[in-house]
Write an enzyme that holds these catalytic residues in place. Structure first.
Site, PDB file in Angstrom:
ATOM      1  N   GLY A  10     -35.715  -2.777  13.651  1.00 41.04           N
ATOM      2  CA  GLY A  10     -34.890  -1.821  12.935  1.00 41.04           C
ATOM      3  C   GLY A  10     -35.118  -1.844  11.435  1.00 41.04           C
ATOM      4  O   GLY A  10     -35.649  -2.811  10.881  1.00 41.04           O
ATOM      5  N   TYR A  61     -26.827  -0.226  19.305  1.00 38.57           N
ATOM      6  CA  TYR A  61     -26.953   1.087  19.949  1.00 38.57           C
ATOM      7  C   TYR A  61     -26.382   2.081  18.945  1.00 38.57           C
ATOM      8  O   TYR A  61     -25.178   2.091  18.685  1.00 38.57           O
ATOM      9  CB  TYR A  61     -26.151   1.101  21.246  1.00 38.57           C
ATOM     10  CG  TYR A  61     -26.248   2.373  22.065  1.00 38.57           C
ATOM     11  CD1 TYR A  61     -26.901   2.383  23.294  1.00 38.57           C
ATOM     12  CD2 TYR A  61     -25.655   3.562  21.630  1.00 38.57           C
ATOM     13  CE1 TYR A  61     -26.964   3.539  24.069  1.00 38.57           C
ATOM     14  CE2 TYR A  61     -25.724   4.718  22.386  1.00 38.57           C
ATOM     15  CZ  TYR A  61     -26.382   4.700  23.600  1.00 38.57           C
ATOM     16  OH  TYR A  61     -26.449   5.850  24.359  1.00 38.57           O
ATOM     17  N   THR A 101     -19.429  -0.744  11.419  1.00 42.19           N
ATOM     18  CA  THR A 101     -19.595   0.603  10.880  1.00 42.19           C
ATOM     19  C   THR A 101     -18.284   1.200  10.386  1.00 42.19           C
ATOM     20  O   THR A 101     -17.195   0.803  10.835  1.00 42.19           O
ATOM     21  CB  THR A 101     -20.177   1.516  11.987  1.00 42.19           C
ATOM     22  OG1 THR A 101     -20.165   2.884  11.549  1.00 42.19           O
ATOM     23  CG2 THR A 101     -19.347   1.437  13.254  1.00 42.19           C
ATOM     24  N   TYR A 125     -18.992   5.603  20.330  1.00 45.81           N
ATOM     25  CA  TYR A 125     -19.803   4.723  19.488  1.00 45.81           C
ATOM     26  C   TYR A 125     -18.902   3.827  18.643  1.00 45.81           C
ATOM     27  O   TYR A 125     -19.069   2.603  18.599  1.00 45.81           O
ATOM     28  CB  TYR A 125     -20.723   5.550  18.590  1.00 45.81           C
ATOM     29  CG  TYR A 125     -21.363   4.750  17.483  1.00 45.81           C
ATOM     30  CD1 TYR A 125     -22.377   3.829  17.748  1.00 45.81           C
ATOM     31  CD2 TYR A 125     -20.933   4.892  16.154  1.00 45.81           C
ATOM     32  CE1 TYR A 125     -22.955   3.081  16.732  1.00 45.81           C
ATOM     33  CE2 TYR A 125     -21.504   4.153  15.138  1.00 45.81           C
ATOM     34  CZ  TYR A 125     -22.515   3.256  15.422  1.00 45.81           C
ATOM     35  OH  TYR A 125     -23.071   2.501  14.414  1.00 45.81           O
TER      36      TYR A 125
END
Length: 284
Positions: A10, A61, A101, A125
């Site tokens: 990533g 993910y 997040t 998510y």
């Protein structure tokens, strides 16, 4: 000191590996094929074999819309994966760094979210990331839980900044939403701040992102100005783009107490973006 990095392909992981190398710190890097964090036995075996002092979990993910239907896989990677890492790290007295997040918030506060605010995700998510947070906090004693937003960097991973540049090469007119407000986070700066935070030993929850908010539209406008695009950029509302997953409207996060812990905040988003454009131009 030795580090173990998951999700090594990533964009953030690659910057962390560069920063570790720059500081002369040894590490073992695993991509999702060489270490499946959703497999507890594999995680335990890797940690017992490599014996790291710190594990940094960059595996995630990130397909926000796909997660609405594929929620089990999202929960596996973003929830059960961190759980497995937390269990194995706790068993071996190892510090764990995990990223979450701004999407754990519903965006209805209309003021900066602090580490004291209660999460309330509005899509699968966000719920999967919150699950990971809860496992890390309940199963670990030595953890750095770092919430980030709108991460962008060089790597092969898709991000909003790269999408804008790609759109500009194919379109004379671009529409971007102006009612989604948060803050870009440059992977290079985040990697440095992460390692500096680890050095403090001040475990806990942090928001690490640029200290000023902007809308998607404002960010796109600045990117297009930097690359000299001559087309037309039109601000629109989120309702114009029908997506499976709902996005929070205002999810900008206050960085307190990052300055008080490592001595600085990340750079402002315009500075980050300018450096990013220069970096990718130099790599072509």
């Amino acid at each position: 000191m030795n580090f173990l990095i998951t999700g090594s392909n990533g964009q953030l992981a690659k910057e962390i590996l560069r920063e570790l190398d720059k500081r002369g710190i040894s590490f073992d890097a695993f991509d999702h094929k060489s270490l499946d964090i959703t497999d507890l036995k594999s995680v335990r075996d890797a940690i017992r074999t490599k014996k790291p002092d710190v594990v940094i979990n960059c595996a995630a993910y990130n397909a926000v819309d796909k997660a609405e239907e594929d929620w089990q896989n999202a929960y596996l990677v973003n929830g059960i994966g961190p759980r497995n890492l937390a269990i194995a790290c706790e068993e071996n007295n190892i510090a764990l760094v995990h990223y979450s997040t701004d999407y754990v918030f519903d965006g209805l506060k209309n003021a900066p979210y602090t580490i004291a605010d209660d999460p309330n995700p509005i899509n699968q998510y966000g719920k999967s990331k919150l699950l990971g947070e809860r496992f890390v906090q309940s199963l670990s004693r030595r953890y750095f839980l770092i919430r980030v937003s709108w991460v962008f960097g060089r790597g092969n991973e898709t991000n909003f900044a790269k999408k804008v540049i790609e759109w500009s090469s194919k379109n004379d007119v671009i529409k971007v939403v102006d009612d989604q407000i948060s803050s870009p986070t440059y992977a290079i700066d985040l990697a440095k701040a992460t390692l500096d935070l680890i050095d403090t030993g001040a475990y806990g929850l942090y928001h690490i992102t640029s200290p000023q908010p902007c809308s998607r539209y404002e960010w796109a406008k600045y990117i297009l100005e930097l690359i000299g695009w001559k087309g037309t950029l039109i601000p629109v509302k989120s309702d114009e783009f029908k997506t499976p997953a709902k996005r929070p409207g205002y999810s900008f996060m206050d960085s307190f107490p990052v300055m008080e812990t490592i001595g600085y905040n990340l750079a402002e988003w315009k500075d980050e973006t300018k450096r990013f454009i220069k970096e990718i131009a130099g790599s072509r």
